[in-house]
Design a protein around this motif. Structure first.
Motif, mmCIF file in Angstrom:
data_model
loop_
_atom_site.group_PDB
_atom_site.id
_atom_site.type_symbol
_atom_site.label_atom_id
_atom_site.label_comp_id
_atom_site.label_asym_id
_atom_site.label_seq_id
_atom_site.Cartn_x
_atom_site.Cartn_y
_atom_site.Cartn_z
ATOM 1 N N TYR A 454 -0.098 64.620 10.007
ATOM 2 C CA TYR A 454 0.036 63.181 10.248
ATOM 3 C C TYR A 454 -1.506 62.775 9.996
ATOM 4 O O TYR A 454 -2.325 63.425 10.378
ATOM 5 C CB TYR A 454 0.439 63.328 11.926
ATOM 6 N N TYR A 455 -1.695 61.492 9.601
ATOM 7 C CA TYR A 455 -2.720 61.152 9.262
ATOM 8 C C TYR A 455 -3.250 59.515 9.414
ATOM 9 O O TYR A 455 -2.153 58.750 9.620
ATOM 10 C CB TYR A 455 -3.185 61.220 7.802
ATOM 11 N N ALA A 456 -4.172 59.329 9.297
ATOM 12 C CA ALA A 456 -4.706 57.714 9.453
ATOM 13 C C ALA A 456 -5.876 57.444 8.444
ATOM 14 O O ALA A 456 -6.616 58.807 8.615
ATOM 15 C CB ALA A 456 -5.112 57.308 10.825
ATOM 16 N N TYR A 457 -6.185 56.490 7.990
ATOM 17 C CA TYR A 457 -7.377 56.319 7.026
ATOM 18 C C TYR A 457 -7.721 54.615 7.166
ATOM 19 O O TYR A 457 -6.832 53.778 7.458
ATOM 20 C CB TYR A 457 -7.089 56.682 5.721
ATOM 21 N N ARG A 468 -20.874 46.427 -5.351
ATOM 22 C CA ARG A 468 -19.525 46.898 -4.376
ATOM 23 C C ARG A 468 -19.981 47.972 -3.787
ATOM 24 O O ARG A 468 -20.321 49.001 -4.077
ATOM 25 C CB ARG A 468 -18.404 47.098 -5.287
ATOM 26 N N ILE A 469 -19.795 47.879 -2.175
ATOM 27 C CA ILE A 469 -19.949 49.274 -1.353
ATOM 28 C C ILE A 469 -18.672 49.424 -0.683
ATOM 29 O O ILE A 469 -17.754 48.615 -0.241
ATOM 30 C CB ILE A 469 -20.901 48.739 -0.140
ATOM 31 N N ASN A 470 -18.227 50.711 -0.871
ATOM 32 C CA ASN A 470 -16.962 51.272 -0.184
ATOM 33 C C ASN A 470 -16.979 52.505 0.592
ATOM 34 O O ASN A 470 -16.880 53.528 -0.046
ATOM 35 C CB ASN A 470 -16.227 51.329 -1.608
ATOM 36 N N PRO A 471 -17.095 52.138 1.774
ATOM 37 C CA PRO A 471 -16.923 53.289 3.040
ATOM 38 C C PRO A 471 -15.749 53.410 3.384
ATOM 39 O O PRO A 471 -14.927 52.616 3.085
ATOM 40 C CB PRO A 471 -17.972 52.760 3.920
ATOM 41 N N GLY A 472 -15.323 54.607 3.636
ATOM 42 C CA GLY A 472 -13.954 54.955 3.955
ATOM 43 C C GLY A 472 -14.084 56.101 4.687
ATOM 44 O O GLY A 472 -14.713 57.173 4.969
ATOM 45 N N VAL A 473 -12.906 56.369 5.690
ATOM 46 C CA VAL A 473 -12.850 57.608 6.282
ATOM 47 C C VAL A 473 -11.420 57.870 6.646
ATOM 48 O O VAL A 473 -10.502 57.051 6.520
ATOM 49 C CB VAL A 473 -13.348 57.501 8.025
ATOM 50 N N ARG A 474 -10.937 59.039 6.695
ATOM 51 C CA ARG A 474 -9.853 59.670 6.954
ATOM 52 C C ARG A 474 -9.725 60.888 7.727
ATOM 53 O O ARG A 474 -10.617 61.653 7.979
ATOM 54 C CB ARG A 474 -9.032 60.092 5.782
ATOM 55 N N VAL A 475 -8.587 60.666 8.625
ATOM 56 C CA VAL A 475 -8.337 62.001 9.848
ATOM 57 C C VAL A 475 -6.792 62.405 9.437
ATOM 58 O O VAL A 475 -5.902 61.721 9.536
ATOM 59 C CB VAL A 475 -8.259 61.514 10.923
ATOM 60 N N ASP A 476 -6.856 63.765 9.468
ATOM 61 C CA ASP A 476 -5.654 64.426 9.027
ATOM 62 C C ASP A 476 -5.546 65.769 10.292
ATOM 63 O O ASP A 476 -6.576 66.242 10.556
ATOM 64 C CB ASP A 476 -5.697 65.069 7.606
ATOM 65 N N TYR A 477 -4.266 65.592 10.755
ATOM 66 C CA TYR A 477 -3.768 66.523 11.878
ATOM 67 C C TYR A 477 -2.773 67.333 11.263
ATOM 68 O O TYR A 477 -1.553 66.795 10.885
ATOM 69 C CB TYR A 477 -3.512 65.874 13.243
ATOM 70 N N PHE A 478 -2.758 68.661 11.582
ATOM 71 C CA PHE A 478 -1.840 69.636 10.949
ATOM 72 C C PHE A 478 -1.266 70.400 12.279
ATOM 73 O O PHE A 478 -1.769 70.727 13.108
ATOM 74 C CB PHE A 478 -2.114 70.457 9.899
ATOM 75 N N SER A 494 2.681 79.248 16.327
ATOM 76 C CA SER A 494 2.441 77.975 15.958
ATOM 77 C C SER A 494 0.820 77.703 16.163
ATOM 78 O O SER A 494 0.203 78.541 16.918
ATOM 79 C CB SER A 494 2.942 76.860 16.806
ATOM 80 N N LEU A 495 0.116 76.995 15.660
ATOM 81 C CA LEU A 495 -0.990 76.281 15.557
ATOM 82 C C LEU A 495 -1.341 75.143 15.262
ATOM 83 O O LEU A 495 -0.596 74.395 14.286
ATOM 84 C CB LEU A 495 -1.978 77.297 14.493
ATOM 85 N N THR A 496 -2.639 74.399 15.642
ATOM 86 C CA THR A 496 -2.771 73.126 15.160
ATOM 87 C C THR A 496 -4.121 72.919 14.771
ATOM 88 O O THR A 496 -5.005 73.792 15.100
ATOM 89 C CB THR A 496 -2.412 71.895 16.394
ATOM 90 N N ALA A 497 -4.492 72.018 13.728
ATOM 91 C CA ALA A 497 -5.878 71.866 13.312
ATOM 92 C C ALA A 497 -5.999 70.516 12.828
ATOM 93 O O ALA A 497 -4.995 69.808 12.443
ATOM 94 C CB ALA A 497 -6.028 72.732 11.974
ATOM 95 N N ALA A 498 -7.277 70.175 12.577
ATOM 96 C CA ALA A 498 -7.613 68.609 12.327
ATOM 97 C C ALA A 498 -8.796 68.638 11.453
ATOM 98 O O ALA A 498 -9.756 69.579 11.526
ATOM 99 C CB ALA A 498 -7.703 67.576 13.446
ATOM 100 N N VAL A 499 -8.969 67.706 10.476
ATOM 101 C CA VAL A 499 -10.159 67.582 9.914
ATOM 102 C C VAL A 499 -10.269 65.753 9.355
ATOM 103 O O VAL A 499 -9.487 65.137 9.417
ATOM 104 C CB VAL A 499 -9.682 68.307 8.416
ATOM 105 N N VAL A 500 -11.769 65.807 9.591
ATOM 106 C CA VAL A 500 -12.194 64.288 9.299
ATOM 107 C C VAL A 500 -12.880 64.308 7.989
ATOM 108 O O VAL A 500 -13.794 65.011 7.688
ATOM 109 C CB VAL A 500 -13.258 63.777 10.530
ATOM 110 N N SER A 501 -12.466 63.246 6.773
ATOM 111 C CA SER A 501 -13.011 63.282 5.762
ATOM 112 C C SER A 501 -13.751 61.817 5.469
ATOM 113 O O SER A 501 -12.761 60.730 5.014
ATOM 114 C CB SER A 501 -11.868 63.488 4.643
ATOM 115 N N ILE A 522 -16.109 63.765 1.324
ATOM 116 C CA ILE A 522 -15.250 64.863 1.443
ATOM 117 C C ILE A 522 -13.929 64.835 1.507
ATOM 118 O O ILE A 522 -13.370 63.940 2.003
ATOM 119 C CB ILE A 522 -15.867 65.089 2.890
ATOM 120 N N GLY A 523 -13.238 66.006 0.920
ATOM 121 C CA GLY A 523 -11.898 66.036 0.845
ATOM 122 C C GLY A 523 -11.551 67.641 1.461
ATOM 123 O O GLY A 523 -12.429 68.239 1.908
ATOM 124 N N PHE A 524 -10.260 67.822 1.168
ATOM 125 C CA PHE A 524 -9.962 69.254 1.915
ATOM 126 C C PHE A 524 -8.578 69.697 0.925
ATOM 127 O O PHE A 524 -7.832 68.680 0.307
ATOM 128 C CB PHE A 524 -9.693 69.249 3.331
#
Length: 746
Positions: A454-457, A468-478, A494-501, A522-524
């Protein structure tokens, strides 16, 4: 007073013109009624301009009746239009024409990489699903299992295996398979019919907030045609009893209503002494609809099935001793079957002049069964070491993204916010030992995997004059869930984890001819569910990649384009292929750096030259010097081509070079490089097109894929080797291969 009348009249006319000036709304389509994104709309009576969004829409402010606009895009004839009515949306249809590189200009609004991708695709159309990834500059592939298995991928100092560090999608549908039976990120693109590809969107590095899992070395998205203007049937035939038939059939092609179906059948024995018995069937249908409220809807349905035999990866010593030839086999019972069904619904809409929304939802079913024998008789001296990897998967996903922007009307900012989910259900995911494909000797793993992402960006673009300035952020939850079927009780783990990019990119367009950039992000890539649950305290559940690119795009002459980038990428965790088990395992931290260079030159109107060069330096961070090389990581790769297009005749001579590279950590075993030339040509007259394709024009002896593997083989006299041997095991590259084709368009 009389002398002042002309001045007053002119002022009055200017006032009337200003008062009557309004926003001009429109849409740019091609001859197939498909949207043309990135088209430039110029108001010739002012400095105002706009460009089309992914659905072809634009808004141009300050236009009055009687004034003119010009619509341009590389590869299309420019149009100048006088505006006669501002009360309704206009539709502009661009006619496709030959590529002219002098029309390419750099702009902070348009990504030049996508423009060059369109140039490359038009000059060198793809007619083989095994090579569509080669359209990405610097990306190499290798096939090592009879033509039906997903290709091995190399990019930016990575042996990506089958997709661990590259994010691949088709029409928004993911191709990478998480927690796959054969390897993490497994990406089989054979369900794509090459003739249906319209655009290729790609970028290298972890710099795009809308790209998530596996987007470390880069991403590739293939967009299929929205519509076709004519139907066609193509019949191919050639070396190794290869036959291919492709049909594209136009059902509906109206301004607001489009539909076509496509079908492909391919069979081949391959160059091996033991026939590959390869065959593949592809079916696809696409329906598009534009509603009166401006909504665009497309529905895609496709089905793919394939089966094949393989001669496997053979050890060098078996060839050198004369026991087998390059195209022989020690175990010709390898091979497999796979199939995939896809359903996808895409929707987009311009809600108002600044608000654009897109939605997509997809559902896939997928099955896979692969038989391999990497080590022959190393583990079992009687039955051999053949393994079976299989799974039965269902995949569901959806994404919605909203863009609030004044870019479409030539403005300075854009904000995109997106949310999405992906759920994989892989049943009977198994690794087992087999003999002759039918006798199961043991089962190492079998279980049901459920993995949710599940993700949002958020992605923001701001144009400050030329910067041109291009900031961004992404959050992924597994969320990981695994039920081991080899245990007697039902007790899923089962297990859960999250990462911010986060991402931050800068693009400075100094002029129409010079553009420089600095990209950081930053990616993953995720890990296999089973590995994650085996090591719940391991911090590398979602290992991150830290990247930076600095470079530029330059127009050195009216028809000479040059691009270059210096790059760096550090991974918290690497994946390493383990030949004796046929699996991929995680290892330690790695770092890579290198340079990418590309050239596009139009020597004369009908002669084009292109070349891409990459150098990569890849090392393991935690291992001692001299023992820290990354196996199979490419060092130098080069591709180049000459293309001719004139009076219905088109031809291309292409070369690709892969330098020798280490096959193990201390470079004591080397994977040999190669240089391969391919030639294709075709001539179109009336409704017919005839042509040919020659792969490996010089009939070079080359190894397409190579691994340092420990194995034990049965010798020609029937006895087993006294001791195992670790050395290069390889799949030979295809020898001289000719295919001719005839296409009828109606």
């Amino acid at each position: 007073m009389i002398k002042r009348l002309p001045i007053l009249a002119l002022a009055y006319l200017c006032l009337i013109s200003t008062v009557s000036a309004q926003d001009l709304r429109g849409r740019v389509l091609d001859e197939n009624n498909a949207p043309v994104p990135g088209a430039y709309i110029i108001h010739q009576d002012s400095e105002h301009h706009a460009h089309t969004n992914p659905s072809g829409y634009f808004v141009l402010p300050g236009v009055a009746v009687g004034q003119t606009i010009q619509v341009t895009h590389v590869g299309f004839e420019s149009q100048t239009i006088e505006i006669t009515d501002l009360s309704r949306e206009i539709t502009v249809r661009l006619k496709e024409t030959s590529i002219q590189l002098d029309e390419v200009v750099f702009s902070q609004d348009i990504n030049p990489v996508q423009t060059l991708s369109r140039v490359d695709l038009k000059l060198n159309p793809v007619n083989n699903s095994q090579v569509i990834l080669r359209k990405v500059p610097g990306l190499f592939i290798g096939q090592h299992a009879g033509g039906g298995k997903a290709e091995q991928i190399f990019l930016r100092g990575f042996d990506i295996d089958h997709g661990t560090d590259i994010n691949i999608t088709v029409d928004g549908m993911p191709v990478n398979m998480v927690s796959h039976a054969h390897g993490q990120g497994y990406s089989d693109l054979h369900f794509v019919i090459p003739e249906t590809i319209e655009r290729i969107d790609f970028d290298k590095g972890p710099y795009n907030a809308d790209k998530g899992n596996f987007a470390t070395a880069g991403y590739v998205n293939f967009q299929t045609k929205r519509a076709i203007d004519k139907s066609s049937v193509t019949v191919e035939g050639g070396s190794f009893n290869t036959t291919r038939t492709v049909g594209l059939f136009n059902l509906i092609n109206e301004t607001k209503n489009h539909a076509y179906v496509a079908a492909e059948y391919l069979s081949s024995d391959g160059p091996f002494e033991s026939s590959q018995n390869f065959n593949r069937i592809n079916l696809m249908g696409k329906y598009g609809l534009t509603l009166d409220d401006g909504s665009d809807i497309s529905l895609i349905a496709s089905y793919f099935t394939s089966q094949w035999d393989a001669s496997g990866q053979i050890p060098v010593r078996a060839v050198q001793s004369g026991q087998i030839t390059n195209f022989g086999a020690l175990d010709d019972t390898e091979g497999g079957t796979t199939s995939r069904m896809n359903l996808a619904l895409n929707h987009s809409k311009m809600i108002n002049d600044k608000l654009y929304i897109r939605n997509n939802v997809f559902y896939n079913t997928y099955d896979f069964e692969l038989f391999s024998n990497f080590t022959f008789f190393l583990e079992d001296s009687v039955n051999g070491d053949q393994i079976r990897q299989r799974e039965d998967r269902k995949l569901f996903g959806a994404e919605s993204a909203v863009t609030y922007s004044d870019y479409f009307s030539g403005g300075d900012y854009a904000l995109t916010v997106g949310v999405g989910l992906r759920s994989d259900f892989s049943n009977d995911n198994e690794l087992a030992g087999t003999k002759n494909r039918d006798s199961v000797r043991f089962v190492t793993q079998r279980g049901d995997i459920t993995e949710g992402n599940y993700y949002a960006y958020a992605n923001f673009d701001l144009n400050l004059n030329r910067l041109r300035i291009n900031p961004g952020v992404r959050v992924d939850y597994f969320r990981y869930l695994y039920q081991d079927e080899l245990t007697p009780e039902y007790d899923p783990n089962s297990l859960t984890a999250a990462v911010v990019s986060p991402k931050l990119n800068f693009i400075y367009t100094a002029s129409d001819q010079v553009q420089v950039f600095l990209k950081t992000g930053i990616g993953f890539h995720s890990n296999d569910t089973r590995l994650v649950l085996e090591r719940p305290n391991n911090e590398q559940i979602l290992p991150q990649a830290f990247g930076a690119d600095i470079g530029g795009n330059f127009k050195l002459a009216p028809r000479l384009l040059f691009n270059a980038a210096l790059w760096y990428l550090r991974l918290e965790q690497e994946f390493v292929y383990v030949g004796d088990a046929g699996i991929v395992e995680p290892s330690g931290r790695t770092a890579r750096r290198g340079v990418d260079v590309g050239i596009r030159w139009q020597a004369i109107d009908w002669l084009y030259f292109d070349s891409d060069f990459t150098y990569s330096y890849a090392r393991s961070i935690d291992d001692p010097e001299g023992e820290n090389l990354i196996p199979l990581a490419p060092r130098i790769t080069t591709t180049a081509g000459l293309s001719v297009e004139k009076n219905g005749f088109a031809a291309a001579l292409r070369a690709r070079y892969l330098q020798d590279r280490p096959a193990n950590e201390d470079n004591s075993v080397v994977a040999e490089g190669y240089t391969i030339l391919d030639l294709n040509a075709n001539y179109k007259f009336n409704a017919f097109t005839v042509g040919f394709l020659i792969e490996n024009l010089l009939d070079s002896d080359w190894k397409e894929t190579q691994f340092d593997t420990e194995s034990r083989i049965r010798l020609a006299d029937g006895s087993l080797e006294a001791e195992p041997v670790s050395e290069i095991h390889f799949t030979p590259g295809t020898p001289f291969n000719f295919r001719g084709f005839v296409r009828f368009t109606f």
